[in-house]
Write a protein that holds these residues in place. Structure first.
Motif, PDB file in Angstrom:
ATOM      1  N   UNK A   1       1.338  -8.964  -7.720  1.00  0.00           N
ATOM      2  CA  UNK A   1       0.227  -9.061  -8.676  1.00  0.00           C
ATOM      3  C   UNK A   1      -0.097 -10.512  -9.052  1.00  0.00           C
ATOM      4  N   UNK A   2       0.911 -11.359  -9.016  1.00  0.00           N
ATOM      5  CA  UNK A   2       0.792 -12.698  -9.617  1.00  0.00           C
ATOM      6  C   UNK A   2      -0.438 -13.504  -9.167  1.00  0.00           C
ATOM      7  N   UNK A   3      -0.774 -13.501  -7.860  1.00  0.00           N
ATOM      8  CA  UNK A   3      -1.944 -14.316  -7.455  1.00  0.00           C
ATOM      9  C   UNK A   3      -3.259 -13.825  -8.050  1.00  0.00           C
ATOM     10  N   UNK A   4      -3.290 -12.574  -8.466  1.00  0.00           N
ATOM     11  CA  UNK A   4      -4.575 -11.984  -8.836  1.00  0.00           C
ATOM     12  C   UNK A   4      -4.691 -11.646 -10.319  1.00  0.00           C
TER      13      UNK A   4
ATOM     14  N   UNK B   1      -1.821   0.450  -7.860  1.00  0.00           N
ATOM     15  CA  UNK B   1      -2.446  -0.826  -7.502  1.00  0.00           C
ATOM     16  C   UNK B   1      -1.523  -1.609  -6.569  1.00  0.00           C
ATOM     17  N   UNK B   2      -0.249  -1.610  -6.897  1.00  0.00           N
ATOM     18  CA  UNK B   2       0.713  -2.319  -6.058  1.00  0.00           C
ATOM     19  C   UNK B   2       0.714  -1.758  -4.641  1.00  0.00           C
ATOM     20  N   UNK B   3       0.731  -0.434  -4.535  1.00  0.00           N
ATOM     21  CA  UNK B   3       0.711   0.196  -3.192  1.00  0.00           C
ATOM     22  C   UNK B   3      -0.560  -0.188  -2.449  1.00  0.00           C
ATOM     23  N   UNK B   4      -1.686  -0.114  -3.151  1.00  0.00           N
ATOM     24  CA  UNK B   4      -2.960  -0.418  -2.495  1.00  0.00           C
ATOM     25  C   UNK B   4      -2.964  -1.852  -1.977  1.00  0.00           C
ATOM     26  N   UNK B   5      -2.478  -2.776  -2.793  1.00  0.00           N
ATOM     27  CA  UNK B   5      -2.494  -4.183  -2.376  1.00  0.00           C
ATOM     28  C   UNK B   5      -1.547  -4.410  -1.206  1.00  0.00           C
ATOM     29  N   UNK B   6      -0.418  -3.756  -1.244  1.00  0.00           N
ATOM     30  CA  UNK B   6       0.560  -3.971  -0.176  1.00  0.00           C
ATOM     31  C   UNK B   6       0.069  -3.411   1.153  1.00  0.00           C
ATOM     32  N   UNK B   7      -0.840  -2.464   1.090  1.00  0.00           N
ATOM     33  CA  UNK B   7      -1.365  -1.898   2.341  1.00  0.00           C
ATOM     34  C   UNK B   7      -2.462  -2.767   2.935  1.00  0.00           C
TER      35      UNK B   7
ATOM     36  N   UNK C   1      -3.214 -10.044   3.272  1.00  0.00           N
ATOM     37  CA  UNK C   1      -3.273 -10.949   2.115  1.00  0.00           C
ATOM     38  C   UNK C   1      -4.695 -11.429   1.842  1.00  0.00           C
ATOM     39  N   UNK C   2      -5.445 -11.704   2.897  1.00  0.00           N
ATOM     40  CA  UNK C   2      -6.777 -12.272   2.686  1.00  0.00           C
ATOM     41  C   UNK C   2      -7.780 -11.244   2.156  1.00  0.00           C
ATOM     42  N   UNK C   3      -7.381  -9.966   2.153  1.00  0.00           N
ATOM     43  CA  UNK C   3      -8.277  -8.933   1.634  1.00  0.00           C
ATOM     44  C   UNK C   3      -7.980  -8.593   0.169  1.00  0.00           C
ATOM     45  N   UNK C   4      -6.869  -9.087  -0.318  1.00  0.00           N
ATOM     46  CA  UNK C   4      -6.397  -8.590  -1.610  1.00  0.00           C
ATOM     47  C   UNK C   4      -7.249  -9.070  -2.778  1.00  0.00           C
ATOM     48  N   UNK C   5      -7.748 -10.286  -2.704  1.00  0.00           N
ATOM     49  CA  UNK C   5      -8.554 -10.804  -3.814  1.00  0.00           C
ATOM     50  C   UNK C   5      -9.804  -9.943  -4.016  1.00  0.00           C
ATOM     51  N   UNK C   6     -10.460  -9.624  -2.913  1.00  0.00           N
ATOM     52  CA  UNK C   6     -11.649  -8.763  -2.995  1.00  0.00           C
ATOM     53  C   UNK C   6     -11.283  -7.379  -3.506  1.00  0.00           C
ATOM     54  N   UNK C   7     -10.173  -6.875  -3.036  1.00  0.00           N
ATOM     55  CA  UNK C   7      -9.756  -5.536  -3.473  1.00  0.00           C
ATOM     56  C   UNK C   7      -9.517  -5.524  -4.978  1.00  0.00           C
ATOM     57  N   UNK C   8      -8.852  -6.561  -5.476  1.00  0.00           N
ATOM     58  CA  UNK C   8      -8.585  -6.635  -6.916  1.00  0.00           C
ATOM     59  C   UNK C   8      -9.904  -6.699  -7.682  1.00  0.00           C
TER      60      UNK C   8
ATOM     61  N   UNK D   1      -5.933   2.942 -12.936  1.00  0.00           N
ATOM     62  CA  UNK D   1      -5.296   3.252 -11.649  1.00  0.00           C
ATOM     63  C   UNK D   1      -3.767   3.371 -11.737  1.00  0.00           C
ATOM     64  N   UNK D   2      -3.194   2.621 -12.660  1.00  0.00           N
ATOM     65  CA  UNK D   2      -1.733   2.592 -12.724  1.00  0.00           C
ATOM     66  C   UNK D   2      -1.178   1.455 -11.886  1.00  0.00           C
TER      67      UNK D   2
END
Lengths: 144, 164
Positions: free
Chosen positions: B23-26, B47-53, B56-63, B42-43
């Motif tokens: 979570x820390x970067x976002x 959220x953690x599961x979603x980000x881990x799937x 890395x370069x997609x996570x900022x947009x996902x958040x 979401x819980x």
């Protein structure tokens, strides 16, 4: 006799009470619906969200949660926000095209008006030129 | 950004913020509301599961999109983002109808000017097929909710550089 458990209670492997918050919105014949919503929001959050709403609004809330969950599963990065973005682009494009088309209409309308005016003036002048005994309003006189 | 300050997520969850905290970067500690709202809808675990799937370069947009959806759901607990989608689809339909009327008007004017005119070239993308895409399913029959729309539907504000 126990009535059949709802999809949520089946999934969660628990007894389905008579006042189950999920039962009206997650029937047992559609297990995928609850699985989808649970994957994204979690059963506990869904239950809380539904509990906080008046009963008559829960159906739509459950439906919209299901829709958003499906969008998120299909597009894990953008979810339904991707759809919003796409719609905004479509609106922007349609607005531009409409403005362009309306500008074309204005140009064509002006052009048509000027042409009509020109023809009217031309006809009037034809009537004066040549001082013929009979007014040259006959179309045949234009081709001599 | 080295520092021992826990991210907003770990602060809220009252746990040690690991160096590789997902979570820390976002979710920086100076914006606790951002994680709070995502967690509420979401819980943290989801959220953690979603980000881990995601890579890395997609996570900022996902958040960003998760935050947007969570905000929409908080503003409109019944319809969330779906209210906005419904509203926008109506707008698209109306614009398409106006466009069709305007194009018909051009045809009329052209026919008045010259009897034989080529038909106006329509951009192939402008046919109505896109109205059928992304249409809300039948079970979502409702009037558009306005709670989300006016606050959030500014094109510039939908996480700016993500929307091209």
């Amino acid at each position: 006799m126990n009535s059949e458990r709802c999809a949520a209670c089946k999934y969660l492997r628990r007894r389905c009470p008579s006042d189950c918050i999920f039962a009206p919105y997650f029937p047992s014949n559609n297990p995928q619906r609850f699985a989808c919503v649970h994957k994204i929001y979690g059963a506990s959050n869904v239950g809380k969200m539904l509990q906080q709403l008046p009963t008559h609004k829960r159906v739509q809330a459950a439906n919209s949660l299901y829709y958003e969950a499906q969008c998120r599963i299909q597009d894990p990065v953008y979810g339904c926000v991707g759809i919003i973005s796409l719609l905004l682009q479509q609106i922007h494009k349609a607005e531009n095209q409409l403005a362009k088309t309306q500008a074309e209409i204005a140009v064509l309308s002006n052009s048509h008006t000027q042409d009509s005016q020109f023809q009217q003036n031309f006809l009037l002048q034809q009537g004066n030129v040549g001082q013929s005994s009979r007014p040259s309003t006959q179309p045949s006189s234009w081709f001599k | 950004m080295g520092g021992n300050s826990p991210c907003a997520s770990c602060k809220l969850l009252r746990r040690r913020c690991a160096k590789d905290c997902v979570f820390a970067p976002y979710f920086p500690s100076d914006d606790p509301h951002k994680f709070a709202i995502v967690h509420k809808v979401f819980g943290a675990s989801n959220v953690s599961k979603m980000l881990q799937e995601l890579s890395v370069h997609q996570r900022a947009d996902a958040v960003s999109s998760l935050v947007y959806e969570a905000n929409a759901r908080m503003r409109d607990p019944v319809y969330g983002c779906v209210g906005a989608i419904s509203y926008l689809q109506n707008q698209v339909s109306q614009l398409q109808m106006q466009l069709a009327v305007a194009q018909a008007e051009i045809l009329c004017i052209q026919m008045q000017n010259e009897p034989v005119m080529p038909t106006p070239q329509m951009d192939p993308e402008d046919d109505k097929s896109f109205l059928l895409q992304n249409n809300l399913p039948q079970y979502l029959n409702f009037a558009s909710s306005s709670n989300v729309i006016h606050d959030s539907l500014k094109r510039e504000s939908i996480f700016g550089d993500i929307v091209s």
